[in-house]
Motif scaffolding. Structure first.
Motif, PDB file in Angstrom:
ATOM      1  N   ILE A 132      22.084  -3.838  33.843  1.00 51.39           N
ATOM      2  CA  ILE A 132      21.272  -5.056  33.856  1.00 51.39           C
ATOM      3  C   ILE A 132      21.992  -6.219  34.518  1.00 51.39           C
ATOM      4  CG2 ILE A 132      19.814  -4.408  31.895  1.00 51.39           C
ATOM      5  CD1 ILE A 132      21.558  -6.181  30.106  1.00 51.39           C
ATOM      6  N   GLN A 133      23.314  -6.240  34.413  1.00 46.03           N
ATOM      7  CA  GLN A 133      24.075  -7.297  35.080  1.00 46.03           C
ATOM      8  C   GLN A 133      24.260  -6.979  36.558  1.00 46.03           C
ATOM      9  OE1 GLN A 133      27.617  -7.550  32.692  1.00 46.03           O
ATOM     10  NE2 GLN A 133      26.542  -8.538  30.991  1.00 46.03           N
ATOM     11  N   ARG A 134      24.506  -5.715  36.865  1.00 49.21           N
ATOM     12  CA  ARG A 134      24.718  -5.329  38.266  1.00 49.21           C
ATOM     13  C   ARG A 134      23.469  -5.605  39.088  1.00 49.21           C
ATOM     14  NH1 ARG A 134      26.108   0.003  38.047  1.00 49.21           N
ATOM     15  NH2 ARG A 134      24.348   0.825  39.170  1.00 49.21           N
ATOM     16  N   GLU A 135      22.290  -5.279  38.564  1.00 51.89           N
ATOM     17  CA  GLU A 135      21.079  -5.474  39.358  1.00 51.89           C
ATOM     18  C   GLU A 135      20.820  -6.944  39.662  1.00 51.89           C
ATOM     19  OE1 GLU A 135      17.689  -3.670  37.447  1.00 51.89           O
ATOM     20  OE2 GLU A 135      17.410  -5.350  36.102  1.00 51.89           O
ATOM     21  N   VAL A 136      21.059  -7.845  38.710  1.00 57.97           N
ATOM     22  CA  VAL A 136      20.806  -9.265  38.983  1.00 57.97           C
ATOM     23  C   VAL A 136      21.864  -9.868  39.901  1.00 57.97           C
ATOM     24  CG1 VAL A 136      19.423  -9.661  36.896  1.00 57.97           C
ATOM     25  CG2 VAL A 136      21.881 -10.095  36.824  1.00 57.97           C
ATOM     26  N   VAL A 137      23.111  -9.419  39.767  1.00 58.42           N
ATOM     27  CA  VAL A 137      24.164  -9.915  40.659  1.00 58.42           C
ATOM     28  C   VAL A 137      23.873  -9.464  42.091  1.00 58.42           C
ATOM     29  CG1 VAL A 137      26.626  -9.717  41.240  1.00 58.42           C
ATOM     30  CG2 VAL A 137      25.935 -10.150  38.874  1.00 58.42           C
ATOM     31  N   ILE A 138      23.460  -8.229  42.256  1.00 61.45           N
ATOM     32  CA  ILE A 138      23.117  -7.718  43.592  1.00 61.45           C
ATOM     33  C   ILE A 138      21.961  -8.513  44.179  1.00 61.45           C
ATOM     34  CG2 ILE A 138      22.141  -5.756  44.851  1.00 61.45           C
ATOM     35  CD1 ILE A 138      23.755  -3.934  42.909  1.00 61.45           C
ATOM     36  N   LEU A 139      20.903  -8.701  43.406  1.00 62.76           N
ATOM     37  CA  LEU A 139      19.738  -9.431  43.917  1.00 62.76           C
ATOM     38  C   LEU A 139      20.091 -10.878  44.264  1.00 62.76           C
ATOM     39  CD1 LEU A 139      16.974  -8.064  41.531  1.00 62.76           C
ATOM     40  CD2 LEU A 139      17.165  -7.631  43.988  1.00 62.76           C
ATOM     41  N   ARG A 140      20.945 -11.484  43.460  1.00 67.33           N
ATOM     42  CA  ARG A 140      21.290 -12.896  43.691  1.00 67.33           C
ATOM     43  C   ARG A 140      22.250 -13.082  44.858  1.00 67.33           C
ATOM     44  NH1 ARG A 140      21.024 -17.085  45.261  1.00 67.33           N
ATOM     45  NH2 ARG A 140      21.937 -18.974  44.461  1.00 67.33           N
ATOM     46  N   TYR A 141      23.322 -12.308  44.875  1.00 69.44           N
ATOM     47  CA  TYR A 141      24.385 -12.581  45.836  1.00 69.44           C
ATOM     48  C   TYR A 141      24.359 -11.710  47.088  1.00 69.44           C
ATOM     49  CZ  TYR A 141      26.028 -15.676  42.289  1.00 69.44           C
ATOM     50  OH  TYR A 141      26.093 -16.699  41.383  1.00 69.44           O
ATOM     51  N   TYR A 142      23.744 -10.568  47.041  1.00 65.54           N
ATOM     52  CA  TYR A 142      23.645  -9.746  48.246  1.00 65.54           C
ATOM     53  C   TYR A 142      22.313  -9.944  48.956  1.00 65.54           C
ATOM     54  CZ  TYR A 142      27.885  -7.172  47.076  1.00 65.54           C
ATOM     55  OH  TYR A 142      29.186  -6.830  46.813  1.00 65.54           O
ATOM     56  N   HIS A 143      21.281 -10.313  48.188  1.00 66.20           N
ATOM     57  CA  HIS A 143      19.949 -10.489  48.781  1.00 66.20           C
ATOM     58  C   HIS A 143      19.475 -11.929  48.721  1.00 66.20           C
ATOM     59  CE1 HIS A 143      19.426  -6.221  49.463  1.00 66.20           C
ATOM     60  NE2 HIS A 143      20.088  -6.066  48.337  1.00 66.20           N
ATOM     61  N   ASP A 144      20.325 -12.807  48.185  1.00 67.30           N
ATOM     62  CA  ASP A 144      20.096 -14.246  48.192  1.00 67.30           C
ATOM     63  C   ASP A 144      18.747 -14.654  47.587  1.00 67.30           C
ATOM     64  OD1 ASP A 144      21.128 -16.765  48.685  1.00 67.30           O
ATOM     65  OD2 ASP A 144      20.112 -16.940  50.620  1.00 67.30           O
ATOM     66  N   LEU A 145      18.350 -13.964  46.522  1.00 71.11           N
ATOM     67  CA  LEU A 145      17.100 -14.308  45.856  1.00 71.11           C
ATOM     68  C   LEU A 145      17.330 -15.404  44.827  1.00 71.11           C
ATOM     69  CD1 LEU A 145      15.536 -10.780  45.250  1.00 71.11           C
ATOM     70  CD2 LEU A 145      15.023 -12.401  47.074  1.00 71.11           C
ATOM     71  N   LYS A 146      16.315 -16.200  44.608  1.00 72.25           N
ATOM     72  CA  LYS A 146      16.385 -17.261  43.611  1.00 72.25           C
ATOM     73  C   LYS A 146      16.252 -16.648  42.218  1.00 72.25           C
ATOM     74  CE  LYS A 146      14.471 -20.642  46.741  1.00 72.25           C
ATOM     75  NZ  LYS A 146      13.322 -21.358  47.171  1.00 72.25           N
ATOM     76  N   VAL A 147      16.810 -17.361  41.238  1.00 68.72           N
ATOM     77  CA  VAL A 147      16.808 -16.873  39.862  1.00 68.72           C
ATOM     78  C   VAL A 147      15.379 -16.624  39.379  1.00 68.72           C
ATOM     79  CG1 VAL A 147      17.396 -17.471  37.477  1.00 68.72           C
ATOM     80  CG2 VAL A 147      19.036 -17.901  39.307  1.00 68.72           C
ATOM     81  N   LYS A 148      14.455 -17.523  39.709  1.00 67.24           N
ATOM     82  CA  LYS A 148      13.069 -17.335  39.228  1.00 67.24           C
ATOM     83  C   LYS A 148      12.433 -16.097  39.882  1.00 67.24           C
ATOM     84  CE  LYS A 148      10.421 -20.263  42.303  1.00 67.24           C
ATOM     85  NZ  LYS A 148       9.391 -21.202  42.455  1.00 67.24           N
ATOM     86  N   ASP A 149      12.803 -15.794  41.136  1.00 68.93           N
ATOM     87  CA  ASP A 149      12.294 -14.585  41.781  1.00 68.93           C
ATOM     88  C   ASP A 149      12.887 -13.336  41.134  1.00 68.93           C
ATOM     89  OD1 ASP A 149      10.719 -16.048  43.537  1.00 68.93           O
ATOM     90  OD2 ASP A 149      12.262 -16.092  45.102  1.00 68.93           O
ATOM     91  N   ILE A 150      14.162 -13.395  40.787  1.00 69.72           N
ATOM     92  CA  ILE A 150      14.803 -12.265  40.112  1.00 69.72           C
ATOM     93  C   ILE A 150      14.156 -12.045  38.748  1.00 69.72           C
ATOM     94  CG2 ILE A 150      16.972 -11.393  39.141  1.00 69.72           C
ATOM     95  CD1 ILE A 150      18.401 -13.047  41.367  1.00 69.72           C
ATOM     96  N   ALA A 151      13.820 -13.125  38.062  1.00 68.10           N
ATOM     97  CA  ALA A 151      13.141 -13.012  36.767  1.00 68.10           C
ATOM     98  C   ALA A 151      11.797 -12.310  36.929  1.00 68.10           C
ATOM     99  CB  ALA A 151      12.957 -14.401  36.148  1.00 68.10           C
ATOM    100  N   THR A 152      11.072 -12.664  37.966  1.00 67.46           N
ATOM    101  CA  THR A 152       9.787 -12.017  38.239  1.00 67.46           C
ATOM    102  C   THR A 152       9.983 -10.536  38.547  1.00 67.46           C
ATOM    103  OG1 THR A 152       8.874 -14.078  39.125  1.00 67.46           O
ATOM    104  CG2 THR A 152       7.759 -12.047  39.748  1.00 67.46           C
ATOM    105  N   ILE A 153      10.953 -10.236  39.375  1.00 70.12           N
ATOM    106  CA  ILE A 153      11.224  -8.863  39.796  1.00 70.12           C
ATOM    107  C   ILE A 153      11.645  -7.984  38.624  1.00 70.12           C
ATOM    108  CG2 ILE A 153      12.855  -7.440  41.131  1.00 70.12           C
ATOM    109  CD1 ILE A 153      12.808  -9.795  43.224  1.00 70.12           C
ATOM    110  N   THR A 154      12.521  -8.505  37.773  1.00 65.05           N
ATOM    111  CA  THR A 154      13.066  -7.699  36.680  1.00 65.05           C
ATOM    112  C   THR A 154      12.224  -7.771  35.407  1.00 65.05           C
ATOM    113  OG1 THR A 154      14.532  -9.515  36.022  1.00 65.05           O
ATOM    114  CG2 THR A 154      15.439  -7.846  37.528  1.00 65.05           C
ATOM    115  N   GLY A 155      11.284  -8.692  35.357  1.00 69.09           N
ATOM    116  CA  GLY A 155      10.397  -8.788  34.204  1.00 69.09           C
ATOM    117  C   GLY A 155      11.025  -9.423  32.982  1.00 69.09           C
ATOM    118  N   VAL A 156      12.018 -10.273  33.202  1.00 66.77           N
ATOM    119  CA  VAL A 156      12.646 -10.991  32.092  1.00 66.77           C
ATOM    120  C   VAL A 156      12.586 -12.482  32.387  1.00 66.77           C
ATOM    121  CG1 VAL A 156      14.160  -9.067  31.480  1.00 66.77           C
ATOM    122  CG2 VAL A 156      14.985 -10.810  33.055  1.00 66.77           C
ATOM    123  N   GLY A 157      12.952 -13.289  31.413  1.00 66.40           N
ATOM    124  CA  GLY A 157      12.909 -14.734  31.583  1.00 66.40           C
ATOM    125  C   GLY A 157      14.029 -15.261  32.473  1.00 66.40           C
ATOM    126  N   VAL A 158      13.835 -16.470  32.983  1.00 67.86           N
ATOM    127  CA  VAL A 158      14.813 -17.116  33.839  1.00 67.86           C
ATOM    128  C   VAL A 158      16.148 -17.268  33.113  1.00 67.86           C
ATOM    129  CG1 VAL A 158      15.396 -19.293  35.000  1.00 67.86           C
ATOM    130  CG2 VAL A 158      13.118 -18.304  35.283  1.00 67.86           C
TER     131      VAL A 158
END
Length: 184
Positions: A132-158
């Motif tokens: 769960i930590q690896r997927e958000v770190v990858i999305l944030r720092y390798y794919h430069d996604l915003k936290v709110k977009d990552i929340a939408t993608i992963t189905g959890v809160g900001v």
């Protein structure tokens, strides 16, 4: 602008334009593939298979797709779920990255080797994080996604995403500071 481009491309696909598929795949394939590589401990073969699965699922689901939010979020949600399902079903061996993903023609051979070693070290440390930590770190720092977009993608809160990123970065920092990490 990206949302408008995606809307135009997807509408063309829905109207039967085969060239629009090529445009959509060309636009997103590499970023989905590299997400899968990082999630699968650097295994390029598995990442390639998962990327193909993701785009096949996209072919099946696109006729029913409605524009609610960013298309990129929809695609990454599909990628996250596909990788999660695969990793739950199979225990994959952590392997070292062997492919050189980027090459700068101006970089000397020594700089390139050092860059590859750093990238490999970071990937090894990243592989030690909980899923769960690896997927958000990858999305944030390798794919430069915003936290709110990552929340939408992963189905959890900001706040959950922020917490997972923070905890993941702290664990990465601790792993990378350990001297024995480099000796092993």
């Amino acid at each position: 602008m990206d949302m408008i481009q995606d809307w135009i491309i997807i509408n063309k696909i829905k109207m039967g334009d085969p060239d629009a598929w090529d445009i959509l795949v060309h636009k997103y394939y590499d970023s989905v593939y590299f997400y899968c590589v990082r999630r699968c401990y650097g295994d390029c073969d598995i990442a390639s298979d998962l990327t193909q699965d993701i785009f096949l699922k996209l072919v099946e689901s696109l006729p029913r797709y409605r524009f609610i939010g960013k298309f990129q979020n929809y695609l990454y949600t599909m990628a996250v779920n596909t990788c999660n399902n695969y990793l739950k079903k199979r225990h994959i061996e952590q392997i070292e990255l062997t492919d050189n993903f980027t090459t700068d023609s101006d970089t000397s051979l020594i700089d390139e080797i050092l860059h590859d070693e750093r990238k490999e070290t970071v990937q090894k440390a990243l592989d030690l994080l909980p899923e769960i930590q690896r997927e958000v770190v990858i999305l944030r720092y390798y794919h430069d996604l915003k936290v709110k977009d990552i929340a939408t993608i992963t189905g959890v809160g900001v706040s959950t995403v922020q917490s997972r990123i923070y905890q993941g970065l702290r664990k990465l920092e601790k792993v990378l500071e350990r001297e024995e990490f480099y000796d092993g």
